[in-house]
Write an enzyme that holds these catalytic residues in place. Sequence first.
Site: not given
Length: 459
Positions: A155, A276, A282, A289
């Site tokens: 979970h 970024s 970043k 992804e």
Amino acid sequence: MKLWGGRFSKSTHAMVDDFNSSIRFDERLYRQDIAGSIAHVTMLGEQAIIPIEDSKTIIVALGEILKEIEAGQVTFDIEAEDIHMNVEKLLIEKIGDVGKKLHTGRSRNDQVALDMRMYIKNEILEIDKMIGSLQSVLLKLCKENLDTIMPGYTHLQKAQPITFSHHLMAYFEMFKRDRSRLKDAYKRTNVLPLGSGALATTTYPLDREMVAKLLDFDSICLNSIDGVSDRDFCIELLSALSTLMMHLSRFSEEIILWCTNEFNFIELDDAYSTGSSIMPQKKNPDIPELVRGKTGRVYGSLFSLLTTMKSLPLAYNKDMQEDKEVTFDAIDTVKMCLPIFKDMLNTLKINKEKMYQGAGGGFTNATDAADYLVKKGVHFRNAHEIIGKLVLYCINTNKTLEELTLNEYRTISDVFSSDLYNEISLEACVNKRNVIGGPSQEMMIKVIEINEKYLTKQY
Ligand code: ARG
């Protein structure tokens, strides 16, 4: 003039040529198409369906055409519709009328089914190798991280301590199943459709067994209608690739989570991360992804083809030309994801300390504390309750189980004694799980050995 132009009194509209044509995407089948034609025409010659000299002339010319295509000297013609008619047209241009004998006893319907099967057989082998190399990297990481303790989750809540090695080995097993699914799909792809003709075979005495042998097919399809109308082999491939992508996507999701400042379990190498355009600090996990994102695209291919096929009457229908773009796209996507994913894994930095800290929080040793009581004669359900109370006490006093004093333990149950502390250390929690399949070093070493053998066998 079209190769099939005889019964037409005017030429097709330019828009129809463009709409109908598949050469833009099926040109990649040229190798299979030529190899299939060479086998077919060899058999035609051997069976005296065409003169043996003609068959030899055609074979030589097809070999030349192959070289010309490979050298980039050929521009395919949209009006010749697809790879099959383009090759035939090139052949006739090269050797004249003899070339017109190639298509004897054959239809594009069995021809295209053959080309696709040959193409897919080859791609399955390539993809299988790529999964194998990914598994090798995984196995290497497993060996290096036998004692890298991390929290295991259910979970997405901390559950029990495991090792990074144990966690990675879960993916190794998934990839084993992926390879076995591909192997299985390969078996059913390895059936020769050529000889099915348009749908009802032909009147010529074809030797299909000979063609199967020449093209390295295991067997021949036993129903010509099925031979030309079956695309199960594409669907099975897409289904196996979808499952593979699902695994890569779950793995990606975990990598993305582990890279967050909150987890900070791993860091991707700079060469496999991106920045970024606005936020200077970043470092983004674009690779996992994108792998996660492209999974949808492969599922899309599977659903696209399932939908295309779902109400097609027997036998061949032009709808089936739609099998190509989706199948090719899924293959290309998977073949792009696997190597980059492997290299990304191979170069990632593992923050062992952070993993260890993570395993320590969240009472991941609570089950072990209960098991300790069971060993002392308490029934498991009662032990569960006692430790539950202690966990609640820890939450209220902001302590961990290993920080409680023996006195604190004994206020709840006098079964506890000082040997408890050894039993609930993270190392003990991991190594006591000495059941095959579990995280203990001993068992992991056993499983790694088994999987090392597996890898040598698969190549
Ligand atoms: N380009 C076609 C395809 O990919 C080849 C088969 C065409 N057959 C036909 N009868 N029009 O499906």
